[in-house]
Design an enzyme around this catalytic site. Structure first.
Site, PDB file in Angstrom:
ATOM      1  N   HIS A 122      38.992  42.672  33.481  1.00  0.00           N
ATOM      2  CA  HIS A 122      38.408  43.087  32.201  1.00  0.00           C
ATOM      3  C   HIS A 122      36.884  43.228  32.265  1.00  0.00           C
ATOM      4  CE1 HIS A 122      42.211  42.818  30.197  1.00  0.00           C
ATOM      5  NE2 HIS A 122      42.337  41.523  30.407  1.00  0.00           N
ATOM      6  N   ASP A 159      49.288  43.247  35.516  1.00  0.00           N
ATOM      7  CA  ASP A 159      49.001  42.279  34.461  1.00  0.00           C
ATOM      8  C   ASP A 159      49.477  42.864  33.136  1.00  0.00           C
ATOM      9  OD1 ASP A 159      46.909  39.769  34.027  1.00  0.00           O
ATOM     10  OD2 ASP A 159      46.940  41.117  32.302  1.00  0.00           O
ATOM     11  N   HIS A 161      47.990  42.913  30.395  1.00  0.00           N
ATOM     12  CA  HIS A 161      46.865  43.539  29.699  1.00  0.00           C
ATOM     13  C   HIS A 161      46.284  44.661  30.566  1.00  0.00           C
ATOM     14  CE1 HIS A 161      46.992  39.249  28.431  1.00  0.00           C
ATOM     15  NE2 HIS A 161      46.769  39.771  27.226  1.00  0.00           N
ATOM     16  N   ASP A 248      51.571  37.409  33.298  1.00  0.00           N
ATOM     17  CA  ASP A 248      51.600  37.168  31.859  1.00  0.00           C
ATOM     18  C   ASP A 248      52.528  38.111  31.102  1.00  0.00           C
ATOM     19  OD1 ASP A 248      49.811  39.121  32.630  1.00  0.00           O
ATOM     20  OD2 ASP A 248      48.110  38.326  31.513  1.00  0.00           O
TER      21      ASP A 248
END
Length: 341
Positions: A122, A159, A161, A248
């Site tokens: 990120h 991931d 995200h 996740d």
């Protein structure tokens, strides 16, 4: 043979009462110990990335901001990204861990896995966010491009995200193909990663997003990835493969609404093993400690055996959502000028 990159110093990035905690790495290492894999897989100490390594990716202002923030005692950089007094040094060690993993595969290992923290995908050129201080994978990639003169790269990020930092950094770059499968960004941080975000300028067509609906499970993931990864990888013909590894999207994870089971990570490891070398994995998310331990063990067991057979885990077609099938058709249409699935 595969290698791991790890240091107990990664536990010194202290994040009190935070989902991205030192316990994540401790749990993975405990799982390896319980499975009697410590000693059977070579584990290498990372080295610390230099400021010049960081500044190939990040602005000098961003690097200095993190350094001074940590020197002054740390705290929350934003609503969910925490840094402790030691975090600047440990974040440099995490970026250096990704570089070390990259060097290992260039020196003969079939794959390497950087078990690092803080995570990185990120972090943008000028901002820390989403638990990430520096973009570990991007730092390693630019090191390889500058120092080792490698030209074409694939990044596959699974991931839950969207790796907005990585995507932004390479959004105009035709020599970096970024593919991300993630939960629909209407429903999860960072509210980016829509199908229409395909890259810009010379990089148009080289940012491929697979935004799945909440509730998607292993059959959905395998259905769509079987149809995309191998043909796109073959068409792009990269010199180097990076995998941003997130756990996740597991059904037990508290930060998402996806329903992957343990078998997906075994299937994913087989897919990674079937790709061309060199292959580097970097750890990103995953916040249910037991699932994190189990699924890492499944992945590492497959990678250390260098499995070169097709996975026997196939999607149950009756469990693939119509939304997933429709999404694939939209991706196929969207990317028809660039890739043939």
């Amino acid at each position: 043979m595969m290698a791991l990159v790890y240091s107990p110093e990664y536990l010194e990035h202290k994040t009190p009462n935070h989902p991205e905690s030192p316990d994540r790495l401790s749990k993975i290492i405990k799982g390896l110990e319980e499975a009697d894999l410590i000693g059977n897989i070579p584990i290498f100490e990372p080295y610390m990335a230099k400021e010049e390594d960081l500044e190939r990716v990040h602005t000098s202002d961003h690097v200095e901001r993190i350094r001074t923030f940590c020197e002054r005692g740390g705290g929350y950089l934003d609503f969910d990204t925490y840094a402790s007094p030691q975090s600047y040094e440990i974040a440099k060690l995490a970026a250096g861990g990704a570089i070390k993993a990259s060097e290992l595969v260039l020196n003969g290992f079939s794959s390497s896995y950087a078990l690092v923290r803080p995570p990185g995908h990120h972090a943008t050129r000028e901002r820390a966010m989403g638990f990430c201080l520096f973009n570990n994978l991007a730092v390693a990639l630019e090191y390889l491009r500058k120092v080792r003169k490698i030209k074409k790269f694939v990044i596959f990020d699974f991931d839950v995200h969207y790796g907005n930092g990585t995507a932004h950094i390479f959004y105009n770059d035709p020599d970096v193909l970024y593919i991300s499968i993630h939960q629909d960004p209407h429903t999860i941080f960072p509210s980016e990663g829509f199908l229409e975000e395909i890259g810009e300028g010379a990089g148009e067509g080289f940012n491929l997003n697979i935004p799945l609906s909440p509730g998607s499970g292993t059959s959905d993931y395998i259905y769509i990835l079987q149809r995309i990864l191998r043909p796109v990888f073959k068409d792009f013909n990269a010199d180097f493969y990076f995998f941003d590894v997130g756990f996740d999207a597991h059904r037990d994870d508290p930060l998402s609404r996806m329903l992957l089971d343990d078998d997906f990570y075994e299937w994913m490891a087989m897919e990674i093993s079937n790709q061309s070398q060199p292959r580097v994995l970097t750890l990103e998310g995953g916040y249910h400690l037991e699932a994190l331990k189990r699924c890492n063990l499944k992945m590492i067991n497959i990678l250390k055996e260098e499995t070169l057979e097709h996975s026997q885990i196939s999607p149950e077609m009756s469990r693939v959502q119509e939304e997933t099938k429709n999404l694939f058709k939209r991706i196929e249409d969207n990317f028809s000028p660039f890739f043939t699935f």
